[in-house]
Write a protein that holds these residues in place. Sequence first.
Motif, PDB file in Angstrom:
ATOM      1  N   GLU A 177      31.799 -11.373 -16.227  1.00 24.22           N
ATOM      2  CA  GLU A 177      31.441 -12.554 -17.013  1.00 24.22           C
ATOM      3  C   GLU A 177      29.971 -12.462 -17.419  1.00 24.22           C
ATOM      4  O   GLU A 177      29.086 -12.468 -16.551  1.00 24.22           O
ATOM      5  CB  GLU A 177      31.695 -13.823 -16.202  1.00 24.22           C
ATOM      6  N   PRO A 178      29.652 -12.390 -18.728  1.00 28.17           N
ATOM      7  CA  PRO A 178      28.252 -12.251 -19.150  1.00 28.17           C
ATOM      8  C   PRO A 178      27.341 -13.374 -18.641  1.00 28.17           C
ATOM      9  O   PRO A 178      26.186 -13.131 -18.295  1.00 28.17           O
ATOM     10  CB  PRO A 178      28.342 -12.264 -20.684  1.00 28.17           C
ATOM     11  N   ARG A 182      23.498 -12.079 -14.780  1.00 25.51           N
ATOM     12  CA  ARG A 182      22.102 -12.181 -14.324  1.00 25.51           C
ATOM     13  C   ARG A 182      21.978 -12.973 -13.025  1.00 25.51           C
ATOM     14  O   ARG A 182      21.239 -12.546 -12.127  1.00 25.51           O
ATOM     15  CB  ARG A 182      21.241 -12.801 -15.426  1.00 25.51           C
ATOM     16  N   PRO A 183      22.652 -14.127 -12.859  1.00 30.12           N
ATOM     17  CA  PRO A 183      22.615 -14.780 -11.543  1.00 30.12           C
ATOM     18  C   PRO A 183      23.145 -13.898 -10.426  1.00 30.12           C
ATOM     19  O   PRO A 183      22.647 -13.951  -9.300  1.00 30.12           O
ATOM     20  CB  PRO A 183      23.495 -16.022 -11.740  1.00 30.12           C
ATOM     21  N   SER A 188      22.077 -11.106  -5.452  1.00 28.06           N
ATOM     22  CA  SER A 188      22.181  -9.908  -4.615  1.00 28.06           C
ATOM     23  C   SER A 188      20.808  -9.348  -4.270  1.00 28.06           C
ATOM     24  O   SER A 188      20.588  -8.839  -3.170  1.00 28.06           O
ATOM     25  CB  SER A 188      23.033  -8.852  -5.324  1.00 28.06           C
ATOM     26  N   ASP A 189      19.864  -9.439  -5.207  1.00 33.29           N
ATOM     27  CA  ASP A 189      18.503  -8.979  -4.924  1.00 33.29           C
ATOM     28  C   ASP A 189      17.827  -9.862  -3.886  1.00 33.29           C
ATOM     29  O   ASP A 189      17.093  -9.372  -3.020  1.00 33.29           O
ATOM     30  CB  ASP A 189      17.691  -8.959  -6.215  1.00 33.29           C
ATOM     31  N   LEU A 190      18.061 -11.163  -3.963  1.00 37.49           N
ATOM     32  CA  LEU A 190      17.519 -12.080  -2.948  1.00 37.49           C
ATOM     33  C   LEU A 190      18.060 -11.739  -1.567  1.00 37.49           C
ATOM     34  O   LEU A 190      17.314 -11.677  -0.585  1.00 37.49           O
ATOM     35  CB  LEU A 190      17.862 -13.528  -3.308  1.00 37.49           C
ATOM     36  N   TRP A 191      19.360 -11.531  -1.480  1.00 40.35           N
ATOM     37  CA  TRP A 191      19.966 -11.219  -0.178  1.00 40.35           C
ATOM     38  C   TRP A 191      19.433  -9.901   0.374  1.00 40.35           C
ATOM     39  O   TRP A 191      19.210  -9.776   1.581  1.00 40.35           O
ATOM     40  CB  TRP A 191      21.483 -11.139  -0.348  1.00 40.35           C
ATOM     41  N   LYS A 192      19.187  -8.955  -0.478  1.00 36.30           N
ATOM     42  CA  LYS A 192      18.781  -7.624  -0.022  1.00 36.30           C
ATOM     43  C   LYS A 192      17.302  -7.555   0.359  1.00 36.30           C
ATOM     44  O   LYS A 192      16.937  -6.894   1.341  1.00 36.30           O
ATOM     45  CB  LYS A 192      19.082  -6.596  -1.122  1.00 36.30           C
ATOM     46  N   ASN A 193      16.425  -8.224  -0.397  1.00 41.34           N
ATOM     47  CA  ASN A 193      14.992  -7.949  -0.267  1.00 41.34           C
ATOM     48  C   ASN A 193      14.133  -9.097   0.241  1.00 41.34           C
ATOM     49  O   ASN A 193      12.951  -8.887   0.531  1.00 41.34           O
ATOM     50  CB  ASN A 193      14.433  -7.498  -1.627  1.00 41.34           C
ATOM     51  N   THR A 194      14.684 -10.309   0.357  1.00 38.16           N
ATOM     52  CA  THR A 194      13.847 -11.437   0.762  1.00 38.16           C
ATOM     53  C   THR A 194      13.298 -11.267   2.175  1.00 38.16           C
ATOM     54  O   THR A 194      12.117 -11.524   2.431  1.00 38.16           O
ATOM     55  CB  THR A 194      14.635 -12.759   0.665  1.00 38.16           C
ATOM     56  N   GLY A 195      14.140 -10.824   3.091  1.00 40.51           N
ATOM     57  CA  GLY A 195      13.678 -10.656   4.471  1.00 40.51           C
ATOM     58  C   GLY A 195      12.569  -9.638   4.591  1.00 40.51           C
ATOM     59  O   GLY A 195      11.595  -9.841   5.336  1.00 40.51           O
ATOM     60  N   PHE A 196      12.676  -8.548   3.840  1.00 42.13           N
ATOM     61  CA  PHE A 196      11.627  -7.522   3.892  1.00 42.13           C
ATOM     62  C   PHE A 196      10.344  -8.027   3.242  1.00 42.13           C
ATOM     63  O   PHE A 196       9.245  -7.746   3.721  1.00 42.13           O
ATOM     64  CB  PHE A 196      12.114  -6.256   3.192  1.00 42.13           C
ATOM     65  N   GLY A 268      25.601  -6.837 -23.355  1.00 41.21           N
ATOM     66  CA  GLY A 268      24.758  -7.715 -24.161  1.00 41.21           C
ATOM     67  C   GLY A 268      23.703  -8.453 -23.372  1.00 41.21           C
ATOM     68  O   GLY A 268      22.650  -8.818 -23.907  1.00 41.21           O
ATOM     69  N   VAL A 269      23.961  -8.700 -22.080  1.00 37.93           N
ATOM     70  CA  VAL A 269      23.001  -9.445 -21.260  1.00 37.93           C
ATOM     71  C   VAL A 269      22.415  -8.591 -20.133  1.00 37.93           C
ATOM     72  O   VAL A 269      21.448  -9.001 -19.490  1.00 37.93           O
ATOM     73  CB  VAL A 269      23.659 -10.697 -20.642  1.00 37.93           C
ATOM     74  N   GLY A 270      22.996  -7.406 -19.879  1.00 39.32           N
ATOM     75  CA  GLY A 270      22.557  -6.622 -18.731  1.00 39.32           C
ATOM     76  C   GLY A 270      21.957  -5.274 -19.050  1.00 39.32           C
ATOM     77  O   GLY A 270      21.328  -4.661 -18.181  1.00 39.32           O
ATOM     78  N   ASP A 271      22.120  -4.795 -20.286  1.00 38.18           N
ATOM     79  CA  ASP A 271      21.560  -3.495 -20.639  1.00 38.18           C
ATOM     80  C   ASP A 271      20.048  -3.611 -20.753  1.00 38.18           C
ATOM     81  O   ASP A 271      19.526  -4.416 -21.531  1.00 38.18           O
ATOM     82  CB  ASP A 271      22.161  -3.021 -21.966  1.00 38.18           C
ATOM     83  N   ILE A 272      19.312  -2.824 -19.973  1.00 33.27           N
ATOM     84  CA  ILE A 272      17.853  -2.897 -19.947  1.00 33.27           C
ATOM     85  C   ILE A 272      17.267  -1.591 -20.474  1.00 33.27           C
ATOM     86  O   ILE A 272      17.984  -0.648 -20.802  1.00 33.27           O
ATOM     87  CB  ILE A 272      17.335  -3.181 -18.522  1.00 33.27           C
ATOM     88  N   ILE A 273      15.946  -1.537 -20.551  1.00 29.76           N
ATOM     89  CA  ILE A 273      15.282  -0.367 -21.115  1.00 29.76           C
ATOM     90  C   ILE A 273      15.623   0.888 -20.329  1.00 29.76           C
ATOM     91  O   ILE A 273      15.916   1.949 -20.902  1.00 29.76           O
ATOM     92  CB  ILE A 273      13.754  -0.586 -21.151  1.00 29.76           C
ATOM     93  N   ASP A 274      15.614   0.805 -18.997  1.00 32.31           N
ATOM     94  CA  ASP A 274      15.844   1.993 -18.180  1.00 32.31           C
ATOM     95  C   ASP A 274      17.263   2.532 -18.342  1.00 32.31           C
ATOM     96  O   ASP A 274      17.468   3.749 -18.362  1.00 32.31           O
ATOM     97  CB  ASP A 274      15.567   1.676 -16.711  1.00 32.31           C
ATOM     98  N   THR A 275      18.258   1.660 -18.416  1.00 34.91           N
ATOM     99  CA  THR A 275      19.626   2.143 -18.604  1.00 34.91           C
ATOM    100  C   THR A 275      19.813   2.723 -20.002  1.00 34.91           C
ATOM    101  O   THR A 275      20.538   3.702 -20.186  1.00 34.91           O
ATOM    102  CB  THR A 275      20.645   1.015 -18.363  1.00 34.91           C
TER     103      THR A 275
END
Length: 321
Positions: A177-178, A182-183, A188-196, A268-275
């Motif tokens: 779902e577009p 982003r949410p 997932s980034d919050l769950w992975k990196n907030t503690g560190f 349309g909403v997830g393709d970034i410069i690096d990809t």
Amino acid sequence: MGNHTMTIDRTGSQPGRSESRRAVWKSVARSRWFYVMMLPGVLYYVVFCYLPMGGLLVAFKDYNLFKGIWDSPWVGFDHFRTVLKSPDFPVVFRNTLIISVYRILFNMVPDVALAIMFNEIRLAWFKRIVQTITYGPHFLSWVIVYGLVFAFFAPGSGFVTTFMRDTWGFSPNVLTEPGLFRPLLLASDLWKNTGFGAIIYLAAMANINPELYEAAEADGAGRWRKLWHITLPGIRSVFVLLLILRLGHILDAGFEQVYIFLNARVYGVGDIIDTWVFRRGLEQLDYSVAAATGFFKSVIGFVLVVGANRLSKKLGGDGIW
């Protein structure tokens, strides 16, 4: 007389210079083991960061794999024009900025909040257990994280989607779902990196003079007053430092995570410069355009870091240098 005076000045300056050189070498000799400890890190950056910068010439040449960098024809800024005129570039540039700004706005505050909660825990054993649980996900690869997300939200077979289908009669297609892509990246980034990330602020809180808290208690300050007037100002410089560093990477929206989570329905909403660069550079073997895009990102990041550092100093902050 004038020549004699100049001779005296010259000869008189020599002992001062030699003394300063001796003082420098004495200082180096006293700290020699610190320089030895720095040597591996310096060599790492020289070998893997500075020497490869010679490859930036590829961005200004029509690079041919068989001719090499030096023998490939020079084309100047043609590849930069190709990047900026590409119909895909405005889309990937906008997606990169949006995802990066989301990360800056919504990822830094939870780090601080979690660090403050850790700082308020008085039971040492409980604090260690909670810290281990929260920063443990940081060491998982994004492949494993995506496997967990897929297990929960896979269309028709995920744990959450199956539960919602059996309970409420519908199951959202979270992964494709577009509007939810982003949410999903942010969560997932919050769950992975907030503690560190909280560990950095905990280290900054450990450097706050405990006498400040004792003086505040003597003046009748409560927990919120001490937090507002002592703890938060004590970690402000670290917060500003990390903010400046994140601004420098604002065009790096997290290639590994986005590439693994990306699918055709959310381009349309997830393709970034690096990809986009990955597809142009490695899949289509267009190395020059990929190098030009990387050079463009580096210049933007450098300008943002310098500008944010100067703004921080003008506002009374410490900055990076």
